[in-house]
Design a protein around this motif. Structure first.
Motif, PDB file in Angstrom:
ATOM      1  N   PRO A  11      63.334  68.823  30.458  1.00 11.33           N
ATOM      2  CA  PRO A  11      64.750  68.785  30.036  1.00 11.33           C
ATOM      3  C   PRO A  11      64.926  67.933  28.772  1.00 11.33           C
ATOM      4  CG  PRO A  11      64.622  68.516  32.394  1.00 11.33           C
ATOM      5  CD  PRO A  11      63.201  68.444  31.867  1.00 11.33           C
ATOM      6  N   PRO A  12      65.627  68.457  27.776  1.00 14.31           N
ATOM      7  CA  PRO A  12      65.756  67.739  26.503  1.00 14.31           C
ATOM      8  C   PRO A  12      66.797  66.629  26.515  1.00 14.31           C
ATOM      9  CG  PRO A  12      66.853  69.856  26.360  1.00 14.31           C
ATOM     10  CD  PRO A  12      66.200  69.802  27.712  1.00 14.31           C
ATOM     11  N   THR A  13      67.770  66.699  27.424  1.00 12.59           N
ATOM     12  CA  THR A  13      68.839  65.703  27.434  1.00 12.59           C
ATOM     13  C   THR A  13      69.194  65.347  28.883  1.00 12.59           C
ATOM     14  OG1 THR A  13      70.498  67.464  27.363  1.00 12.59           O
ATOM     15  CG2 THR A  13      69.877  66.499  25.256  1.00 12.59           C
ATOM     16  N   PRO A  14      69.900  64.210  29.078  1.00 17.17           N
ATOM     17  CA  PRO A  14      70.301  63.815  30.440  1.00 17.17           C
ATOM     18  C   PRO A  14      71.280  64.802  31.056  1.00 17.17           C
ATOM     19  CG  PRO A  14      70.707  62.047  28.843  1.00 17.17           C
ATOM     20  CD  PRO A  14      70.336  63.255  28.066  1.00 17.17           C
ATOM     21  N   LEU A  15      71.466  64.677  32.355  1.00 14.64           N
ATOM     22  CA  LEU A  15      72.500  65.457  33.033  1.00 14.64           C
ATOM     23  C   LEU A  15      73.868  64.958  32.588  1.00 14.64           C
ATOM     24  CD1 LEU A  15      71.117  65.532  36.687  1.00 14.64           C
ATOM     25  CD2 LEU A  15      71.175  67.442  35.058  1.00 14.64           C
ATOM     26  N   GLU A  16      74.827  65.842  32.596  1.00 10.74           N
ATOM     27  CA  GLU A  16      76.204  65.476  32.241  1.00 10.74           C
ATOM     28  C   GLU A  16      76.803  64.664  33.385  1.00 10.74           C
ATOM     29  OE1 GLU A  16      78.857  65.734  29.267  1.00 10.74           O
ATOM     30  OE2 GLU A  16      77.779  67.630  29.417  1.00 10.74           O
ATOM     31  N   ALA A  17      77.137  63.394  33.112  1.00  8.56           N
ATOM     32  CA  ALA A  17      77.712  62.533  34.144  1.00  8.56           C
ATOM     33  C   ALA A  17      79.195  62.848  34.322  1.00  8.56           C
ATOM     34  CB  ALA A  17      77.533  61.069  33.769  1.00  8.56           C
ATOM     35  N   LEU A  18      79.651  62.844  35.557  1.00  2.00           N
ATOM     36  CA  LEU A  18      81.044  63.130  35.870  1.00  2.00           C
ATOM     37  C   LEU A  18      81.670  61.914  36.539  1.00  2.00           C
ATOM     38  CD1 LEU A  18      80.440  66.673  37.394  1.00  2.00           C
ATOM     39  CD2 LEU A  18      81.219  66.154  35.075  1.00  2.00           C
ATOM     40  N   LYS A  19      82.946  61.741  36.356  1.00  2.00           N
ATOM     41  CA  LYS A  19      83.667  60.618  36.943  1.00  2.00           C
ATOM     42  C   LYS A  19      83.813  60.841  38.449  1.00  2.00           C
ATOM     43  CE  LYS A  19      87.899  59.828  35.457  1.00  2.00           C
ATOM     44  NZ  LYS A  19      88.945  59.476  34.517  1.00  2.00           N
ATOM     45  N   VAL A  20      83.618  59.762  39.223  1.00  2.00           N
ATOM     46  CA  VAL A  20      83.801  59.828  40.681  1.00  2.00           C
ATOM     47  C   VAL A  20      84.814  58.772  41.073  1.00  2.00           C
ATOM     48  CG1 VAL A  20      82.652  59.788  42.924  1.00  2.00           C
ATOM     49  CG2 VAL A  20      81.330  60.303  40.888  1.00  2.00           C
ATOM     50  N   GLU A  21      85.769  59.151  41.883  1.00  2.00           N
ATOM     51  CA  GLU A  21      86.763  58.203  42.389  1.00  2.00           C
ATOM     52  C   GLU A  21      86.975  58.450  43.869  1.00  2.00           C
ATOM     53  OE1 GLU A  21      89.514  57.382  38.470  1.00  2.00           O
ATOM     54  OE2 GLU A  21      90.134  58.951  39.865  1.00  2.00           O
ATOM     55  N   ILE A  22      87.344  57.377  44.560  1.00  2.00           N
ATOM     56  CA  ILE A  22      87.661  57.504  45.984  1.00  2.00           C
ATOM     57  C   ILE A  22      89.143  57.208  46.144  1.00  2.00           C
ATOM     58  CG2 ILE A  22      87.188  56.632  48.297  1.00  2.00           C
ATOM     59  CD1 ILE A  22      84.423  55.753  47.100  1.00  2.00           C
ATOM     60  N   THR A  23      89.853  58.134  46.710  1.00  2.00           N
ATOM     61  CA  THR A  23      91.282  57.973  46.964  1.00  2.00           C
ATOM     62  C   THR A  23      91.540  58.264  48.442  1.00  2.00           C
ATOM     63  OG1 THR A  23      91.769  58.725  44.719  1.00  2.00           O
ATOM     64  CG2 THR A  23      93.596  58.724  46.284  1.00  2.00           C
ATOM     65  N   ASP A  24      92.067  57.260  49.126  1.00  2.00           N
ATOM     66  CA  ASP A  24      92.372  57.405  50.560  1.00  2.00           C
ATOM     67  C   ASP A  24      91.170  57.931  51.351  1.00  2.00           C
ATOM     68  OD1 ASP A  24      94.961  56.512  50.111  1.00  2.00           O
ATOM     69  OD2 ASP A  24      95.713  58.557  49.737  1.00  2.00           O
ATOM     70  N   GLY A  25      90.006  57.389  51.052  1.00  2.00           N
ATOM     71  CA  GLY A  25      88.802  57.762  51.794  1.00  2.00           C
ATOM     72  C   GLY A  25      88.227  59.113  51.429  1.00  2.00           C
ATOM     73  N   GLU A  26      88.761  59.723  50.378  1.00  2.66           N
ATOM     74  CA  GLU A  26      88.250  61.033  49.957  1.00  2.66           C
ATOM     75  C   GLU A  26      87.620  60.920  48.559  1.00  2.66           C
ATOM     76  OE1 GLU A  26      91.120  64.123  50.405  1.00  2.66           O
ATOM     77  OE2 GLU A  26      89.791  65.667  49.606  1.00  2.66           O
ATOM     78  N   ILE A  27      86.499  61.589  48.387  1.00  2.00           N
ATOM     79  CA  ILE A  27      85.780  61.546  47.108  1.00  2.00           C
ATOM     80  C   ILE A  27      86.356  62.612  46.182  1.00  2.00           C
ATOM     81  CG2 ILE A  27      83.537  61.769  45.979  1.00  2.00           C
ATOM     82  CD1 ILE A  27      82.281  61.257  48.797  1.00  2.00           C
ATOM     83  N   PHE A  28      86.656  62.200  44.955  1.00  2.00           N
ATOM     84  CA  PHE A  28      87.116  63.147  43.934  1.00  2.00           C
ATOM     85  C   PHE A  28      86.203  63.086  42.715  1.00  2.00           C
ATOM     86  CE2 PHE A  28      90.929  62.642  46.451  1.00  2.00           C
ATOM     87  CZ  PHE A  28      91.386  63.962  46.537  1.00  2.00           C
ATOM     88  N   VAL A  29      85.844  64.234  42.218  1.00  2.00           N
ATOM     89  CA  VAL A  29      84.992  64.342  41.037  1.00  2.00           C
ATOM     90  C   VAL A  29      85.805  65.006  39.941  1.00  2.00           C
ATOM     91  CG1 VAL A  29      82.908  65.415  40.091  1.00  2.00           C
ATOM     92  CG2 VAL A  29      82.915  64.558  42.445  1.00  2.00           C
ATOM     93  N   GLY A  30      85.778  64.397  38.753  1.00  2.00           N
ATOM     94  CA  GLY A  30      86.532  65.027  37.679  1.00  2.00           C
ATOM     95  C   GLY A  30      86.441  64.271  36.390  1.00  2.00           C
ATOM     96  N   GLY A  31      86.318  65.011  35.310  1.00  2.00           N
ATOM     97  CA  GLY A  31      86.277  64.417  33.982  1.00  2.00           C
ATOM     98  C   GLY A  31      84.891  63.909  33.643  1.00  2.00           C
ATOM     99  N   ILE A  32      84.574  64.006  32.375  1.00  2.00           N
ATOM    100  CA  ILE A  32      83.277  63.503  31.891  1.00  2.00           C
ATOM    101  C   ILE A  32      83.432  62.024  31.589  1.00  2.00           C
ATOM    102  CG2 ILE A  32      81.570  63.696  30.035  1.00  2.00           C
ATOM    103  CD1 ILE A  32      82.319  66.624  29.822  1.00  2.00           C
ATOM    104  N   LEU A  33      82.416  61.245  31.927  1.00  5.30           N
ATOM    105  CA  LEU A  33      82.456  59.804  31.636  1.00  5.30           C
ATOM    106  C   LEU A  33      82.305  59.539  30.160  1.00  5.30           C
ATOM    107  CD1 LEU A  33      80.279  58.430  34.550  1.00  5.30           C
ATOM    108  CD2 LEU A  33      82.735  58.228  34.267  1.00  5.30           C
TER     109      LEU A  33
END
Ligand code: FES
Length: 144
Positions: free
Chosen positions: A122-144
């Motif tokens: 692989p020529p480049t790293p994996l695309e990192a995504l933002k992770v947040e926890i809201t009310d005990g639930e995991i949400f993934v969204g947006g590029i860091l």
């Protein structure tokens, strides 16, 4: 219109096969230098389920727009990446045994801490995504 001669047909077939052969050689080389880009990211964070459903050492692959995303729970916390390998776009998986993110297609390995390439093509790293926890639930969204 005159019919095509045998010699003319062979010349035409030869040129066609040469062009096809060149395309087969050149397309992977070009794809290597221009890896796939993430497009059509979801505009809203995507749920990856409850936090207690993803204990330390485990991972989950979720649908993230047109592409899958990999959410992993490592000792340092939760991390999320596009699951699309930056080599030839195979889908990466969490390898709990080695503690790395692995691409099964050409033995590419990525660091779960930051998505950097550890080994393989692989020529480049994996695309990192933002992770947040809201009310005990995991949400993934947006590029860091
Ligand atoms: S597609 Fe992942 S290492 Fe080749």
């Amino acid at each position: 219109m005159s019919p095509i001669s045998r010699r003319g047909f062979l010349k035409l077939a030869s040129r066609f096969l040469t062009a096809t052969g060149l395309a087969i050689l050149v397309i992977p080389i070009v794809a290597y230098f221009y890896p796939p880009k993430l497009e059509e990211m979801p505009s809203e964070p995507v749920s990856a389920g409850p936090l207690d459903g993803l204990p330390a050492g485990r991972s989950k692959t979720i649908r993230f727009g047109r592409y899958p995303a990999l959410v992993i729970h490592i000792p340092e916390g939760l991390r999320a990446y596009s699951a699309v390998c930056t080599h030839f776009a195979c889908i990466v998986k969490w390898d709990a045994e080695s503690g790395q993110i692995a691409c099964p297609c050409h033995d590419g390995f990525f660091d779960p801490l930051d998505g950097q390439v550890i080994s393989g093509p692989p020529p480049t790293p994996l695309e990192a995504l933002k992770v947040e926890i809201t009310d005990g639930e995991i949400f993934v969204g947006g590029i860091l």
